[in-house]
Write a protein that holds these residues in place. Structure first.
Motif, PDB file in Angstrom:
ATOM      1  N   THR A   1      39.098  40.596  39.561  1.00  0.00           N
ATOM      2  CA  THR A   1      38.729  39.880  39.009  1.00  0.00           C
ATOM      3  C   THR A   1      38.019  40.969  38.176  1.00  0.00           C
ATOM      4  OG1 THR A   1      36.917  40.189  40.013  1.00  0.00           O
ATOM      5  CG2 THR A   1      37.660  38.480  40.663  1.00  0.00           C
TER       6      THR A   1
ATOM      7  N   LYS B   1      34.209  31.755  37.182  1.00  0.00           N
ATOM      8  CA  LYS B   1      35.163  31.936  36.180  1.00  0.00           C
ATOM      9  C   LYS B   1      35.877  33.002  36.026  1.00  0.00           C
ATOM     10  CE  LYS B   1      30.748  30.676  33.231  1.00  0.00           C
ATOM     11  NZ  LYS B   1      29.769  31.108  32.918  1.00  0.00           N
ATOM     12  N   ARG B   2      36.489  33.757  36.966  1.00  0.00           N
ATOM     13  CA  ARG B   2      37.983  34.655  36.534  1.00  0.00           C
ATOM     14  C   ARG B   2      38.505  33.315  37.367  1.00  0.00           C
ATOM     15  NH1 ARG B   2      41.604  37.471  33.940  1.00  0.00           N
ATOM     16  NH2 ARG B   2      42.088  38.929  35.464  1.00  0.00           N
ATOM     17  N   TYR B   3      37.983  33.132  37.981  1.00  0.00           N
ATOM     18  CA  TYR B   3      39.675  31.879  39.226  1.00  0.00           C
ATOM     19  C   TYR B   3      40.091  31.324  37.992  1.00  0.00           C
ATOM     20  CZ  TYR B   3      41.197  28.202  41.970  1.00  0.00           C
ATOM     21  OH  TYR B   3      42.107  27.483  42.247  1.00  0.00           O
ATOM     22  N   ASP B   4      39.092  30.732  37.150  1.00  0.00           N
ATOM     23  CA  ASP B   4      39.231  30.021  36.018  1.00  0.00           C
ATOM     24  C   ASP B   4      40.749  30.646  34.834  1.00  0.00           C
ATOM     25  OD1 ASP B   4      37.569  27.751  37.355  1.00  0.00           O
ATOM     26  OD2 ASP B   4      36.142  27.645  35.792  1.00  0.00           O
ATOM     27  N   LYS B   5      40.160  31.626  34.783  1.00  0.00           N
ATOM     28  CA  LYS B   5      41.208  32.285  33.872  1.00  0.00           C
ATOM     29  C   LYS B   5      42.180  32.599  34.979  1.00  0.00           C
ATOM     30  CE  LYS B   5      37.465  34.700  31.288  1.00  0.00           C
ATOM     31  NZ  LYS B   5      36.735  36.148  30.803  1.00  0.00           N
ATOM     32  N   LEU B   6      42.657  32.926  35.909  1.00  0.00           N
ATOM     33  CA  LEU B   6      43.357  33.422  36.727  1.00  0.00           C
ATOM     34  C   LEU B   6      44.671  32.109  36.298  1.00  0.00           C
ATOM     35  CD1 LEU B   6      42.484  35.391  39.555  1.00  0.00           C
ATOM     36  CD2 LEU B   6      43.492  36.588  37.888  1.00  0.00           C
ATOM     37  N   SER B   7      43.416  30.869  36.886  1.00  0.00           N
ATOM     38  CA  SER B   7      44.693  29.460  37.554  1.00  0.00           C
ATOM     39  C   SER B   7      44.972  29.007  36.124  1.00  0.00           C
ATOM     40  CB  SER B   7      43.146  28.293  37.689  1.00  0.00           C
ATOM     41  OG  SER B   7      43.941  27.566  37.320  1.00  0.00           O
ATOM     42  N   ASP B   8      44.082  29.339  34.984  1.00  0.00           N
ATOM     43  CA  ASP B   8      44.656  29.162  33.007  1.00  0.00           C
ATOM     44  C   ASP B   8      45.894  29.874  33.204  1.00  0.00           C
ATOM     45  OD1 ASP B   8      44.656  27.734  30.738  1.00  0.00           O
ATOM     46  OD2 ASP B   8      44.008  29.580  30.546  1.00  0.00           O
ATOM     47  N   TYR B   9      46.141  31.061  33.229  1.00  0.00           N
ATOM     48  CA  TYR B   9      47.368  31.738  33.422  1.00  0.00           C
ATOM     49  C   TYR B   9      48.309  31.033  34.146  1.00  0.00           C
ATOM     50  CZ  TYR B   9      50.359  36.110  34.302  1.00  0.00           C
ATOM     51  OH  TYR B   9      51.614  36.701  34.985  1.00  0.00           O
TER      52      TYR B   9
ATOM     53  N   LYS C   1      49.923  28.277  32.966  1.00  0.00           N
ATOM     54  CA  LYS C   1      50.567  28.674  31.835  1.00  0.00           C
ATOM     55  C   LYS C   1      52.229  28.875  32.477  1.00  0.00           C
ATOM     56  CE  LYS C   1      47.518  28.850  27.624  1.00  0.00           C
ATOM     57  NZ  LYS C   1      46.197  29.493  27.783  1.00  0.00           N
TER      58      LYS C   1
ATOM     59  N   LYS D   1      33.458  21.955  35.162  1.00  0.00           N
ATOM     60  CA  LYS D   1      33.295  21.520  33.889  1.00  0.00           C
ATOM     61  C   LYS D   1      33.490  20.325  33.814  1.00  0.00           C
ATOM     62  CE  LYS D   1      35.944  25.774  32.411  1.00  0.00           C
ATOM     63  NZ  LYS D   1      37.139  26.388  32.434  1.00  0.00           N
TER      64      LYS D   1
END
Length: 838
Positions: free
Chosen positions: A174, A263-271, A274, A340
């Motif tokens: 994170t 929010k960091r989880y969200d970014k990792l999930s998005d990574y 993709k 969200k």
């Protein structure tokens, strides 16, 4: 303390320099472990001389020619040179050598058994800094073994205060990047990278010949998805599924639900989404296979497409398993990405409710129409408002546009076009207006005989459904007694006449030039209304909401002190809706109006010793999003003697035309006025230049004429407050040390509405046995910065054997009420295998 091992060295050095004879002591510190420490050391009977590789001859000259009296510790932060390269070799023949092994000193000081000393030796470079060493000491690790020594070193590098690998992993993921991670770089500097990946294998089941954070994260997310996708994952994903899914799922759930790291989880999930093309892969799955998955946001996008498709097909009975559309929306709003997606799911739910208006049935009798509107139909207006409130906030409305068109068609052509003609067929009946309370009776019914100070808040254009929402929110306040009633507004239902009807009066009249008078007095502005009000109640006042909303306590109290009746005029909805450039913001204004009025009531009741409030309106409104077509506009040959508005005409004679009805103005005002009020029986409008078209009022419809009355009694001295809550920050699933330190956060700062709260925090077994000390914490921080509201607690566990088949919990209780605030499940694992496998 980390400085204790240095003290041991200093004590030994001081012993080297006892006696009268001059002594030289050489200390070659091969790794330069103590170079930082020696800079501040003061010996009792000797000076410290720093030797450099390039000043040996100078040192020899100094020690044997310049100063031959002083005792010296000659400290060299490098290995002793070979004899042929060492100019001090002969000097050392009559001097002493000093040896210090930092690993041994550290092990002794920390209480680490000899069999684990090799771990310290391997990573001795870590202890070359006092600050790093102190961070390790501060972890207060008990019962050292190979694993917790390594976890402690990693934790100290990450600057966390708990010896927990889950916390180490959390910081690495994170607070660092997946590529070029600064923590992995620092691990490498102290030879800890191998240990980190070994721990990942042990705790998470992640193994790879060439491990990377990217592949670790993919493994964690794919493994997490296996618990909630009700079908087999793609074959290409299965290599990422860990055999230690329980540990990964627990960690991921903690991370996604964290107030700090979600929010960091969200970014990792998005990574990961993709990288794995989740949207494409899951598009081939059945929606019922995905409805429980909260691993990726793409799942919500797939479910949304399914929901929209069902709604466009007007399939209100559609289900995923046992879940109908509202239940699906409720379920998804409670998942991680529900925060969200909440408003979009609320919009879908509103659309679902509006679909039922496609089969709308309206009673024929006027009172039955009113009662059905009060009980059910008003909800259609609310859901229509809620739908557009969210729709207007979307950056991209593309996938929702067909649904919007369907909703608009149903609301306008099925609901309004059925309801309004029947309403108007009923209201023109001679006995219609005697069946429900009338707006013109408001003062006599609610204000005249009040025995305490009463504040009347008149919110311009607050229609029935908006009033109901305000009522329901106030009703939820246990310190507020709320009643809701309905009254029928005057017709035409526009501001001047509605405001007049709410004032005390003997007679309301409209002059031949269409000015509205109360007992022959004008009432077109707040000053004139106050004159009228004071004619009936001398201790009264009229004020604008905008003039008092920001007043200080003393100024606010001055407005109300000594007054029996205060009329507060609030203009949020009509002010926005009546202007062409802002009429599409009217639904935003409705929400703001509710918030503003609730805030005013609480401020006045708390600061101005006033506890009785009535909220009402002068009229309501009709709003439709689509621009009116020419077929919805009524051509009226303007009589220069007539008063023409978009929704009504007041004139000597009625307007006789198809789709029109008329009523005698005197019948609405309780007078003998012979003027006629003509109005469309539908939502159509008179064709006029200028002005808006979507937002209208003045005509005859439940939306325009059924006016809310919310009668509120606030408890004296009450301000709605909530307790300051606390939550666990540390991602901790397993207890491995008898002394464990954990971080918590106070969720909100203390304020006027958040009150300080004392909590008792401790660990218990499933049998309610306390297994730790009890910590008390007063959540009273007013810090706005969440990081500054983090606090630390130390727990000492009972020295006993813990049953691995039992459940254990960290619990927090509100000290005042004794109610449980939260419960967090943990595994008690105070005994480890000693062989870590290095």
């Amino acid at each position: 303390m980390a400085g204790l091992n240095l003290k041991q060295i200093v004590d030994r050095l001081n012993k080297e320099f006892t006696g009268e004879k001059r002594r030289l002591v050489f200390w070659y510190d091969d790794q330069g472990e103590f170079v930082e420490d020696l800079g501040s050391v003061v010996l009792e009977n000797a000076e410290v001389y720093f030797l450099r590789p390039d000043n040996q001859f100078q040192t020899k000259y100094f020690l044997e020619r310049v100063d031959t009296v002083t005792n010296y510790l000659v400290y060299a932060p490098f290995p002793k040179p070979e004899v042929e390269e060492n100019h001090l070799e002969d000097t050392m023949l009559y001097s002493r050598r000093f040896f210090a092994n930092r690993a041994s000193l550290l092990a002794t000081d920390l209480g680490i058994e000899e069999k684990y000393k090799h771990v310290i030796e391997k990573h001795i470079k870590f202890f070359g800094s006092k600050e790093r060493t102190q961070r390790f000491y501060d972890l207060e690790i008990e019962n050292f073994n190979e694993e917790n020594i390594l976890v402690g070193l990693l934790a100290a590098v990450c600057r966390i205060r708990t010896c927990s690998f889950e916390e180490v992993l959390r910081v690495v993921l994170t607070e660092g990047a997946l590529e070029d991670n600064q923590f992995l770089k620092e691990f490498a500097a102290y030879h800890l990278v191998e240990a980190f990946w070994k721990l990942c294998e042990r705790h998470l089941g992640y193994m790879d010949v060439n491990p990377t954070l990217q592949k670790l994260v993919v493994t964690m997310f794919v493994t997490h998805a296996t618990k909630c996708v009700q079908n087999d994952l793609p074959k290409t994903w299965k290599t990422f599924v860990s055999y230690k899914s329980g540990n990964i799922i627990a960690f991921m759930d903690s991370l996604m639900n964290s107030v700090l790291y979600g929010k960091r989880y969200d970014k990792l999930s998005d990574y990961v989404a993709k990288e794995l093309e989740v949207a494409s892969v899951f598009s081939d799955y059945l929606p019922e296979d995905l409805v429980n998955c909260d691993t990726f946001l793409d799942v919500d996008q797939i479910l949304l497409k399914w929901l929209i498709g069902r709604l466009l097909g007007e399939d209100t009975g559609a289900k995923l398993g046992e879940l109908n559309i509202p239940m699906i929306c409720q379920k998804r709003m409670k998942t991680h990405f529900g925060a969200k997606m909440k408003q979009i799911y609320q919009m879908i739910n509103s659309a679902y409710c509006l679909l039922f208006a496609g089969n709308y049935v309206c009673p024929n009798e006027f009172l039955s129409i009113v009662r059905q509107y009060e009980q059910d139909d008003y909800l259609l207006d609310r859901e229509y408002r809620n739908f557009y409130y969210v729709y207007d906030q979307l950056e991209d409305t593309t996938i929702f546009e067909p649904l919007r068109d369907l909703i608009e068609n149903i609301y306008t052509n099925e609901y309004l076009e059925t309801l309004l003609p029947k309403w108007n067929a009923g209201i023109v009946q001679s006995d219609a207006i005697v069946k429900i309370p009338l707006q013109r009776e408001f003062y006599n019914r609610y204000v005249k005989n009040a025995k305490e100070r009463i504040v009347v808040i008149i919110s311009d254009a607050m229609r029935y459904e908006v009033g109901q929402e305000l009522f329901q929110q106030m009703e939820d306040d246990p310190k507020c007694t709320a009643k809701f009633e309905t009254q029928l507004s005057v017709l035409p239902s526009y501001t001047r006449l509605g405001m007049a009807a709410l004032l005390p009066h003997h007679e309301i009249s409209m002059t031949d030039d269409y000015q509205v008078l109360v007992d022959d007095h004008p009432c077109d502005n707040i000053k004139n209304r106050e004159i009228v009000l004071r004619n009936h109640c001398s201790d009264s006042a009229c004020v604008r909401f905008d003039d008092i909303k920001s007043l200080k306590k003393a100024e606010l109290r001055k407005i109300f002190t000594g007054k029996q009746v205060v009329y507060v005029y609030h203009d949020q909805i009509d002010a926005r809706g009546d202007k062409p450039n802002t009429e599409n913001e009217v639904f935003v204004a409705c929400r703001e109006a509710i918030t503003e009025i609730m805030g005013l009531i609480r401020r006045v009741s708390t600061n101005a010793n006033t506890y009785r409030f009535i909220v009402t309106a002068d009229h309501g409104f009709i709003y439709k999003r689509d621009k009116l077509t020419e077929s919805h506009k009524i051509n009226y040959i303007n009589d220069k003697n007539a008063f023409v508005n978009r929704r009504f005409v007041v004139s000597t004679d009625p307007v006789v035309a198809e789709g029109m009805e008329s009523l005698n103005l005197g019948s609405m005002l309780g007078t003998t006025d012979a003027k006629m009020v003509s109005f469309p029986i539908s939502s159509n409008v008179f064709k006029m230049a200028g002005g808006g078209q979507n937002y209208v009022h003045g005509g005859s419809s439940p939306q325009e004429m059924l006016v809310p009355i919310i009668d509120l009694k606030m408890e004296r001295g009450h301000m709605e407050t909530k307790n300051a809550k606390i939550a666990l920050v540390s991602i901790l699933r397993k207890i491995t040390n008898q002394i464990t330190i954990m971080d918590f956060i106070q969720s909100d700062p203390v304020s006027d509405t958040v009150k300080a709260t004392t909590y008792k925090i401790f660990f218990v077994s499933e049998d309610h046995e306390r297994i730790s000390n009890e910590n008390s914490y007063v959540a009273d921080s007013r810090e706005v910065d969440a990081q500054k509201r983090i606090f630390r607690m130390k727990f000492q566990f009972k020295d006993k054997k813990y049953d691995s088949s039992k459940q254990y919990f960290l619990v927090a209780y509100d000290d005042a009420t004794g109610l449980e605030a939260f419960r967090h499940s943990v595994i008690m694992d105070l005994v480890f295998d000693e062989d870590f496998g290095f």
